[in-house]
Design an enzyme around this catalytic site. Structure first.
Site, PDB file in Angstrom:
ATOM      1  N   GLU A 175      77.003 -99.768 -60.363  1.00 40.19           N
ATOM      2  CA  GLU A 175      78.321-100.120 -60.910  1.00 40.19           C
ATOM      3  C   GLU A 175      79.227 -99.325 -60.630  1.00 40.19           C
ATOM      4  O   GLU A 175      80.464 -99.452 -60.631  1.00 40.19           O
ATOM      5  CB  GLU A 175      77.832-100.002 -62.523  1.00 40.19           C
ATOM      6  CG  GLU A 175      79.201-101.114 -63.176  1.00 40.19           C
ATOM      7  CD  GLU A 175      78.889-101.143 -64.705  1.00 40.19           C
ATOM      8  OE1 GLU A 175      78.575-102.406 -65.013  1.00 40.19           O
ATOM      9  OE2 GLU A 175      78.914-100.275 -65.729  1.00 40.19           O
ATOM     10  N   HIS A 203      52.059 -99.109 -54.202  1.00 44.38           N
ATOM     11  CA  HIS A 203      51.062-100.482 -53.973  1.00 44.38           C
ATOM     12  C   HIS A 203      51.872-101.566 -54.029  1.00 44.38           C
ATOM     13  O   HIS A 203      51.566-102.651 -54.337  1.00 44.38           O
ATOM     14  CB  HIS A 203      50.058-100.148 -55.022  1.00 44.38           C
ATOM     15  CG  HIS A 203      49.180 -99.124 -54.879  1.00 44.38           C
ATOM     16  ND1 HIS A 203      47.920 -99.158 -53.886  1.00 44.38           N
ATOM     17  CD2 HIS A 203      49.151 -97.787 -55.125  1.00 44.38           C
ATOM     18  CE1 HIS A 203      47.572 -97.859 -54.067  1.00 44.38           C
ATOM     19  NE2 HIS A 203      48.310 -96.884 -54.750  1.00 44.38           N
ATOM     20  N   LYS A 246      82.919-111.994 -67.367  1.00 37.69           N
ATOM     21  CA  LYS A 246      83.152-111.925 -68.791  1.00 37.69           C
ATOM     22  C   LYS A 246      84.258-112.974 -69.263  1.00 37.69           C
ATOM     23  O   LYS A 246      84.163-113.665 -70.211  1.00 37.69           O
ATOM     24  CB  LYS A 246      83.852-110.397 -68.920  1.00 37.69           C
ATOM     25  CG  LYS A 246      82.708-109.464 -69.184  1.00 37.69           C
ATOM     26  CD  LYS A 246      83.235-108.346 -69.804  1.00 37.69           C
ATOM     27  CE  LYS A 246      82.552-106.887 -69.582  1.00 37.69           C
ATOM     28  NZ  LYS A 246      83.365-105.858 -69.834  1.00 37.69           N
TER      29      LYS A 246
HETATM   30  O1  PA5 Z   1      79.448 -98.187 -67.571  1.00 39.51           O
HETATM   31  C1  PA5 Z   1      79.931 -99.078 -68.324  1.00 39.51           C
HETATM   32  O2  PA5 Z   1      80.923 -98.960 -68.502  1.00 39.51           O
HETATM   33  C2  PA5 Z   1      79.382-100.173 -68.723  1.00 39.51           C
HETATM   34  O3  PA5 Z   1      78.074-100.419 -67.880  1.00 39.51           O
HETATM   35  C3  PA5 Z   1      79.124-100.479 -70.087  1.00 39.51           C
HETATM   36  O4  PA5 Z   1      78.370 -99.268 -70.441  1.00 39.51           O
HETATM   37  C4  PA5 Z   1      78.567-101.530 -70.342  1.00 39.51           C
HETATM   38  O5  PA5 Z   1      79.533-102.652 -70.131  1.00 39.51           O
HETATM   39  C5  PA5 Z   1      78.813-101.695 -72.126  1.00 39.51           C
HETATM   40  O6  PA5 Z   1      79.919-101.596 -72.471  1.00 39.51           O
HETATM   41  P1  PA5 Z   1      80.385-101.160 -74.140  1.00 39.51           P
HETATM   42  O7  PA5 Z   1      79.841 -99.909 -74.424  1.00 39.51           O
HETATM   43  O8  PA5 Z   1      82.077-101.002 -73.857  1.00 39.51           O
HETATM   44  O9  PA5 Z   1      79.664-102.280 -74.970  1.00 39.51           O
END
Ligand code: PA5
Length: 442
Positions: free
Chosen positions: A276, A297, A411
């Site tokens: 990410e 494996h 989203k």
């Molecule tokens: O790294 C990030 O910002 C995302 O992966 C969030 O952790 C994830 O989308 C969850 O977001 P939130 O904590 O706002 O619910």
């Protein structure tokens, strides 16, 4: 300290498949100072987490520890970090001790039903973790649990702990409106960089992890990664090596393989952080989670003889904290007896090194992180180290390692279909896609 062995990225080990020392001359010398500029990267606050005050977390953990069950609702960085701490420090934690921990990090109805079937909410504290306070998955499960508490005449003030932004977002408003117990996710700390904040530390402390040791580990590795000279800075050198391996040798995939079951979740945590943070603007390195020896494996054949597109990061554990000798049974069967008198720790360590040697012989680049032991101190080091490596790699790639614009469209389409105000157009787009006539479906 954890130690990073870069030898098998270099020409001395890999010949023309490796990097030369002067390849590193082309790496930006300013990545570290750029990362430290808060005006440029307001989300660099993870850098300060090792020194943050934990008094409120400890107080809240004392309270949470009074319940038999700890139910965590969260997703992404709000679940992967806590899970990797618990799995590393207290494997099989639900089969021992008082505080059972359940984590619901999806919206699969069967998982939530199963949790609600086995958990008595009267004896449960529910930790809702959402930095933004608006993540659909987390909010949906929070709403369900809120109603369940009401149905059972249980007081949300007693059973809920909300970990969210200190001042903004719907969850913060709900906390204020209903006087709920809460902890802040510090300003400038993004989800996937939040494991060493209240996000990871509350669940950890509740089940008895020594969070001071975790932060001490993180602080110690932080100090060793402050040198602007990349040859003296393990995080900078790791980031530079992986960056160059992609740029000069087309190694686009980063395999993370800890040789410890207890670090399997850590490998998943790393994959979210890496994927990410780095995958944007057509750039990035693809993460690949695995566990040694299990994946020897399953995946090793591919890494050995498949496309020349990977760098493998081994996490080699030096002290497993225990050992079990292989007894001298079946000595009469040729081909089995050789194991007798050796131990499991010896076998797993030899297998890790054997894989390292085999990959290197086959011109497959790899890095080994030597981890003295899987405990709170070294886990803190691993988290902070790989957060630094990720942020620095992002800066070297020329992208912002702290945002995630690519997840927004999905989203928005979901919001449209679920009827959120302002997303009507997205609903139309969704429905148009669904009704396309030219789909190729057999
Ligand atoms: O790294 C990030 O910002 C995302 O992966 C969030 O952790 C994830 O989308 C969850 O977001 P939130 O904590 O706002 O619910």
């Amino acid at each position: 300290m954890i130690k990073i062995d870069f030898s098998n990225l270099m020409q001395e080990s890999l010949g023309s498949y490796g990097l030369a020392r002067n390849d590193f001359d082309s790496v930006s010398a300013t990545a570290l100072s750029e990362l430290q500029q808060t005006e440029r990267y307001p989300e660099n606050a993870f850098l300060g987490l090792p020194d943050a005050d934990t008094a409120a977390i400890k107080d809240t953990a004392r309270y949470a520890g009074e319940f038999d069950n700890f139910l965590l609702l969260g997703i992404g960085g709000s679940a992967l970090g806590p899970r990797s701490i618990l799995d590393a420090i207290y494997p099989f934690h639900n089969l021992r001790g008082k505080n059972k921990v359940l984590m619901y990090d999806n919206v699969d109805p069967m998982t939530l039903k199963s949790i609600l079937d086995i958990v008595d909410l009267k004896n449960t504290v529910i930790n809702v973790i959402t930095k933004s306070g608006s993540t659909a998955e987390t909010i949906a499960s929070f709403m369900i649990l809120w109603q369940r508490l009401k149905d059972l005449s249980l007081d949300p003030k007693k059973h809920l702990i909300i970990t969210t932004d200190p001042s903004k977002g719907h969850m913060r408003s709900i906390v204020n409106d209903h006087g709920l117990r809460s902890l802040p996710v510090p300003q400038g700390v993004g989800g996937r960089y939040s494991v060493l904040s209240s996000v990871g530390l509350l669940p950890a402390k509740t089940v008895g992890v020594d969070i001071d040791e975790m932060l001490r580990g993180a602080a110690d590795i932080h100090k060793s990664c402050l040198n602007a000279d990349l040859w003296k800075n393990p995080a900078y050198l790791t980031a530079s090596g992986l960056f160059l391996m992609q740029r000069l040798k087309n190694r686009d995939i980063t395999v993370m393989i800890p040789y410890a079951d207890r670090l399997k979740s850590f490998s998943e945590w790393f994959c979210q952080l890496w994927g990410e943070s780095l995958g944007k603007e057509g750039k990035g390195l693809s993460p690949y989670p695995s566990t040694g020896t299990t994946d020897q494996h399953s995946q090793l054949q591919l890494w050995m003889e498949g496309p020349l597109d990977k760098v493998v990061i081994f996490l080699a554990v030096e002290d497993y904290g225990t050992d079990i000798e292989i007894p001298a049974v079946f000595q009469d069967i040729e081909g089995l007896g050789y194991l007798a008198g050796h131990s499991l720790a010896e076998l797993i360590k030899i297998e890790q090194e054997a894989s390292e040697i085999a990959l290197t012989k086959n011109s497959r680049p790899n890095i080994t992180v030597r981890v003295p032991a899987v405990n709170a101190y070294y886990l803190g080091q691993l988290f902070h180290f790989f957060e630094l490596v990720t942020a620095l790699t992002g800066i070297l790639l020329g992208i912002n390692p702290f945002n995630q614009p690519g997840v927004e469209e999905g989203k928005n389409l979901t919001y449209g279909m679920m009827g959120k105000k302002g997303y009507e157009e997205k609903k139309q787009e969704f429905l148009k896609y669904r009704s396309q006539k030219n789909r190729l479906v057999l």
